[in-house]
Design an enzyme around this catalytic site. Structure first.
Site, PDB file in Angstrom:
ATOM      1  N   SER A  77     -38.017   5.027 -25.322  1.00 41.47           N
ATOM      2  CA  SER A  77     -38.306   5.567 -26.647  1.00 41.47           C
ATOM      3  C   SER A  77     -38.905   4.480 -27.628  1.00 41.47           C
ATOM      4  CB  SER A  77     -37.142   6.327 -27.285  1.00 41.47           C
ATOM      5  OG  SER A  77     -36.170   5.330 -27.340  1.00 41.47           O
ATOM      6  N   LYS A  78     -39.292   4.934 -28.549  1.00 45.37           N
ATOM      7  CA  LYS A  78     -39.728   4.111 -29.770  1.00 45.37           C
ATOM      8  C   LYS A  78     -39.135   2.692 -29.772  1.00 45.37           C
ATOM      9  CE  LYS A  78     -42.685   7.476 -32.229  1.00 45.37           C
ATOM     10  NZ  LYS A  78     -42.516   8.304 -33.305  1.00 45.37           N
ATOM     11  N   ARG A  79     -37.734   2.907 -29.738  1.00 44.74           N
ATOM     12  CA  ARG A  79     -36.729   1.657 -30.066  1.00 44.74           C
ATOM     13  C   ARG A  79     -37.082   0.624 -28.942  1.00 44.74           C
ATOM     14  NH1 ARG A  79     -33.230   5.182 -27.897  1.00 44.74           N
ATOM     15  NH2 ARG A  79     -32.088   4.726 -25.965  1.00 44.74           N
TER      16      ARG A  79
END
Length: 491
Positions: free
Chosen positions: A255-257
């Protein structure tokens, strides 16, 4: 593989930036098609009208072209099985819906969302797997007329036979078996007349003669529903292969993290498409040997579904950076500059317009820093030594280098010899440094390190023979004087 022409497809939904996971799915399909002399079809699944955008569709096509993934039929080039955009195929879907309704293999369902939620909650409270119980599958004409009179707009559900084993051989996971009792009668057409994914994809794949469906593991649970539709409509069933999920280094779904997730982000950061392709190929596929750097031709030659792993693939950004660095070494400093310019402008190092003399200087700066960067955006982290004459020392250790007992003699010799040079280039600076070590009878580190720290404030960085000619005589001497004054009283 089938004796017929191998046909695969990549069918993205244009609902946002093109995800790196989607790029891997497209790549695996492309490699398989190229390997077996088949065709790749680009189809757009845009039935999510609220989220689908033309901008996203164009972004996907541009990203695929940037990666070098080409298609033989599709939304922009046409082909014998078009249209290749789902919203342009609604009439085709309706024909098959009518056929299923007429045969009794599908029916109209008038249940409201509230009724469905109540049923779902009741099943969960009893510890059952939520599924539609088939309530509207046995309506009388009177009941149906009453619902219509109430203004209810029905969905169309596919009738699933009970006590069936749905079995297929997955190209990645081997023999798979699902119980139809866990499926329930599912929606194939929404109340607005738009077919759902599991229905449209079956019709599209069958009518476009798709022989192999290679897609992400998250679609595995959709496969039983799709096979039931193939069987009901007496359509040929393709071979399926479900490739593993992509996880971050912490083993959770990417994910974006975990950093950049879209192809565009990597492109804008200055990664090379060949490196991205190389890296994505190794996410879930293992070559037969220890080779890590591949040309597209080598990937096509070696690729096979038999070496695609079941286990999740870990997106290791360090591995991507290493691979990209290998490709960066093969391109010119001028090419690196073109990729780095947006980042240099953003950092305020250069303006919008660059003269020919400044461009030549910048190309030399790129050549001096290229071995320290993995992708073009990193250039900004390494070029400050060429632009900034005022700087702080990076740590106490660097300051101690300037206070070494031999440093004053080194600085004096450097200042004198630099002033004496007629031309300042890598060769003359190399000779200058060698002369200082010989005259002062000092090791190279005793000479190079204090000069480096005095000129940059850092203990590591570009070679002095590259740095000094690019900084120039006047700036180098000013930096030297300023650094000496910071750590030693002026006599």
């Amino acid at each position: 593989m089938s004796e017929n022409e191998l046909r695969v497809r990549f069918a993205p939904s244009p609902t946002g930036p093109f995800h790196i996971g989607g790029a891997r799915s497209a790549l695996f399909n492309w490699l398989l098609a190229k390997k077996h002399g088949g065709k790749l079809i680009l189809r757009v699944e845009d039935t999510d009208r609220e989220r689908s955008t033309k901008e996203s569709e164009e972004n996907i096509k541009a990203a695929l072209k940037w990666l070098g993934i080409t298609w033989d039929e599709g939304v922009d080039i046409g082909g014998p099985y078009g249209p290749y955009r789902q919203t342009e195929r609604l009439g085709i879907y309706q024909q098959f819906t009518d056929k299923l309704l007429a045969s009794g293999q599908a029916y109209h369902c008038y249940c409201s969302e509230e009724e469905l939620e109540t049923e779902r909650q009741r099943q969960m409270d009893k510890g059952e797997t939520p599924r539609y119980a088939g309530r509207c599958g046995h309506l009388t004409e009177e009941e149906r007329a009453a619902f219509i009179a109430q203004g209810r707009k029905p969905v169309v559900r596919f009738k699933v036979a009970e006590n069936q084993q749905i079995v297929f051989k997955d190209l990645v996971r081997g023999l798979m078996s699902f119980d139809s009792n866990g499926v329930g009668d599912y929606v194939i057409v929404k109340s607005d007349g738009i077919p759902v994914y599991n229905y449209a994809v079956v019709l599209d794949d069958a009518l476009m003669n798709i022989t192999h469906v290679i897609r992400a593991e998250e679609h595995l649970s959709n496969t039983p529903r799709q096979i039931l539709l193939y069987q009901a409509l007496e359509l040929p069933i393709p071979e399926f292969g479900h490739i593993s999920l992509i996880l971050g280094k912490d083993r959770t779904k990417m994910s974006k993290r975990h950093g950049a997730t879209s192809v565009d982000q990597y492109r804008s950061l200055g990664y090379l498409p060949e490196a991205i392709v190389n890296f994505l190929a190794l996410l879930g596929w293992a070559p037969a040997n220890e080779q890590e750097i591949f040309t597209s031709e080598e990937l096509i030659e070696q690729f096979g579904m038999d070496r695609v792993a079941k286990n999740p693939a870990v997106f290791d950004i360090d591995k991507l950076n290493w691979i990209n660095a290998q490709y960066m070494k093969q391109i010119s400093a001028e090419a690196i500059l073109e990729m780095a310019l947006p980042h240099l402008r953003s950092a305020g190092y250069v303006g919008e317009k660059i003269g020919s003399e400044q461009r030549e200087w910048l190309i030399k700066v790129m050549a001096a820093t290229r071995e320290y960067i993995s992708y073009a955006a990193q250039v900004v982290e390494h070029v400050d030594v060429f632009f900034n004459d005022q700087f702080e020392f990076e740590n106490d250790e660097a300051i101690e280098v300037l206070r070494d007992a031999d440093a004053p003699a080194v600085f004096a010799a450097f200042q004198t010899k630099l002033n004496e040079l007629e031309e300042i280039d890598p060769a003359s600076i190399k000779a200058l440094l060698k002369a200082i070590t010989k005259e002062l009878k000092l090791g190279g580190k005793k000479v190079f390190m204090p000069i480096r720290v005095a000129l940059t404030g850092k203990m590591h960085g570009p070679e002095l023979i590259d740095l000094i000619p690019l900084v120039g005589r006047e700036r180098a001497l000013k930096r030297l004087q300023a650094s000496v004054e910071k750590v030693q009283p002026v006599c």
